[in-house]
Design a protein around this motif. Sequence first.
Motif, PDB file in Angstrom:
ATOM      1  N   GLU A  97       0.836  -1.204   0.000  1.00 34.90           N
ATOM      2  CA  GLU A  97       0.000   0.000   0.000  1.00 34.90           C
ATOM      3  C   GLU A  97       0.871   1.255   0.000  1.00 34.90           C
ATOM      4  O   GLU A  97       0.587   2.224  -0.702  1.00 34.90           O
ATOM      5  CB  GLU A  97      -0.929  -0.032   1.237  1.00 34.90           C
ATOM      6  N   THR A  98       1.979   1.223   0.741  1.00 37.71           N
ATOM      7  CA  THR A  98       2.898   2.358   0.779  1.00 37.71           C
ATOM      8  C   THR A  98       3.524   2.592  -0.595  1.00 37.71           C
ATOM      9  O   THR A  98       3.601   3.725  -1.064  1.00 37.71           O
ATOM     10  CB  THR A  98       3.996   2.126   1.835  1.00 37.71           C
ATOM     11  N   LEU A  99       3.942   1.516  -1.249  1.00 38.19           N
ATOM     12  CA  LEU A  99       4.520   1.649  -2.588  1.00 38.19           C
ATOM     13  C   LEU A  99       3.513   2.239  -3.569  1.00 38.19           C
ATOM     14  O   LEU A  99       3.861   3.122  -4.361  1.00 38.19           O
ATOM     15  CB  LEU A  99       5.008   0.292  -3.091  1.00 38.19           C
ATOM     16  N   THR A 100       2.285   1.792  -3.514  1.00 38.17           N
ATOM     17  CA  THR A 100       1.246   2.327  -4.396  1.00 38.17           C
ATOM     18  C   THR A 100       1.121   3.832  -4.227  1.00 38.17           C
ATOM     19  O   THR A 100       1.046   4.580  -5.208  1.00 38.17           O
ATOM     20  CB  THR A 100      -0.112   1.635  -4.124  1.00 38.17           C
ATOM     21  N   ARG A 101       1.127   4.299  -2.987  1.00 38.96           N
ATOM     22  CA  ARG A 101       1.034   5.745  -2.727  1.00 38.96           C
ATOM     23  C   ARG A 101       2.276   6.482  -3.207  1.00 38.96           C
ATOM     24  O   ARG A 101       2.186   7.558  -3.797  1.00 38.96           O
ATOM     25  CB  ARG A 101       0.816   6.009  -1.237  1.00 38.96           C
ATOM     26  N   LEU A 102       3.459   5.901  -2.971  1.00 43.51           N
ATOM     27  CA  LEU A 102       4.700   6.581  -3.317  1.00 43.51           C
ATOM     28  C   LEU A 102       4.972   6.589  -4.815  1.00 43.51           C
ATOM     29  O   LEU A 102       5.619   7.503  -5.327  1.00 43.51           O
ATOM     30  CB  LEU A 102       5.877   5.968  -2.556  1.00 43.51           C
ATOM     31  N   TYR A 103       4.484   5.578  -5.539  1.00 41.30           N
ATOM     32  CA  TYR A 103       4.635   5.574  -7.003  1.00 41.30           C
ATOM     33  C   TYR A 103       3.998   6.819  -7.603  1.00 41.30           C
ATOM     34  O   TYR A 103       4.491   7.367  -8.584  1.00 41.30           O
ATOM     35  CB  TYR A 103       4.004   4.332  -7.622  1.00 41.30           C
ATOM     36  N   LYS A 104       2.911   7.279  -7.015  1.00 43.84           N
ATOM     37  CA  LYS A 104       2.224   8.485  -7.508  1.00 43.84           C
ATOM     38  C   LYS A 104       3.074   9.742  -7.319  1.00 43.84           C
ATOM     39  O   LYS A 104       2.792  10.771  -7.904  1.00 43.84           O
ATOM     40  CB  LYS A 104       0.874   8.654  -6.811  1.00 43.84           C
ATOM     41  N   HIS A 105       4.105   9.642  -6.478  1.00 38.40           N
ATOM     42  CA  HIS A 105       5.021  10.760  -6.239  1.00 38.40           C
ATOM     43  C   HIS A 105       6.361  10.519  -6.931  1.00 38.40           C
ATOM     44  O   HIS A 105       7.361  11.157  -6.586  1.00 38.40           O
ATOM     45  CB  HIS A 105       5.230  10.960  -4.741  1.00 38.40           C
ATOM     46  N   GLY A 106       6.390   9.582  -7.872  1.00 42.54           N
ATOM     47  CA  GLY A 106       7.585   9.359  -8.672  1.00 42.54           C
ATOM     48  C   GLY A 106       8.557   8.318  -8.146  1.00 42.54           C
ATOM     49  O   GLY A 106       9.642   8.156  -8.711  1.00 42.54           O
ATOM     50  N   ALA A 107       8.218   7.607  -7.078  1.00 44.12           N
ATOM     51  CA  ALA A 107       9.120   6.588  -6.542  1.00 44.12           C
ATOM     52  C   ALA A 107       9.274   5.444  -7.538  1.00 44.12           C
ATOM     53  O   ALA A 107       8.343   5.113  -8.273  1.00 44.12           O
ATOM     54  CB  ALA A 107       8.582   6.046  -5.221  1.00 44.12           C
ATOM     55  N   THR A 108      10.471   4.863  -7.557  1.00 37.98           N
ATOM     56  CA  THR A 108      10.720   3.679  -8.378  1.00 37.98           C
ATOM     57  C   THR A 108      11.379   2.613  -7.505  1.00 37.98           C
ATOM     58  O   THR A 108      12.223   2.925  -6.655  1.00 37.98           O
ATOM     59  CB  THR A 108      11.632   3.993  -9.582  1.00 37.98           C
ATOM     60  N   LEU A 109      10.999   1.382  -7.736  1.00 38.56           N
ATOM     61  CA  LEU A 109      11.552   0.254  -6.998  1.00 38.56           C
ATOM     62  C   LEU A 109      12.953  -0.020  -7.518  1.00 38.56           C
ATOM     63  O   LEU A 109      13.175  -0.078  -8.729  1.00 38.56           O
ATOM     64  CB  LEU A 109      10.646  -0.961  -7.194  1.00 38.56           C
ATOM     65  N   VAL A 110      13.938  -0.195  -6.623  1.00 38.64           N
ATOM     66  CA  VAL A 110      15.318  -0.435  -7.028  1.00 38.64           C
ATOM     67  C   VAL A 110      15.495  -1.878  -7.489  1.00 38.64           C
ATOM     68  O   VAL A 110      15.994  -2.143  -8.569  1.00 38.64           O
ATOM     69  CB  VAL A 110      16.303  -0.102  -5.885  1.00 38.64           C
TER      70      VAL A 110
END
Length: 142
Positions: A97-110
């Motif tokens: 759920e945290t990743l889903t929210r952060l993806y909207k702010h440009g986060a990318t999984l390493v």
Amino acid sequence: MDNVGIVVESLDEAVSFFTELGLKLEGRATIEGEWAGRVTGLELQQVEIAMMVTPDGHSRLELSRFLTPPIVADHRNAPVNALGYLRVMFAVDDIDETLTRLYKHGATLVGEVVQYLDAYRLCYIRGPEGILIGLAEQLSKK
């Protein structure tokens, strides 16, 4: 520990990202003057800071945007095994759920989200401006 400091180019984007992660903006200010230069060794400096506090109130993240002097080095895209600053790790209740929210702010999984035994789910992400951040979801309470 009082705080961890991260230098960014866009204070607004960084504040928005870390707010989504659950931190709260404690305050913003411009720091300048002879006393500030004596602390950092940069002499004349003007830096805009935003102090973010963790949900438990025990730790802070100081986001800084230097107006003067100009930035002299950029380590944001260094790999995990580079010397010096590695990453900041945050405990989260639900990593997906945290990743889903952060993806909207440009986060990318390493790499990928991995599970360590029956204890944790972990991952590294690149946040605003490529800042390396770790996320840890505890699976079993001791």
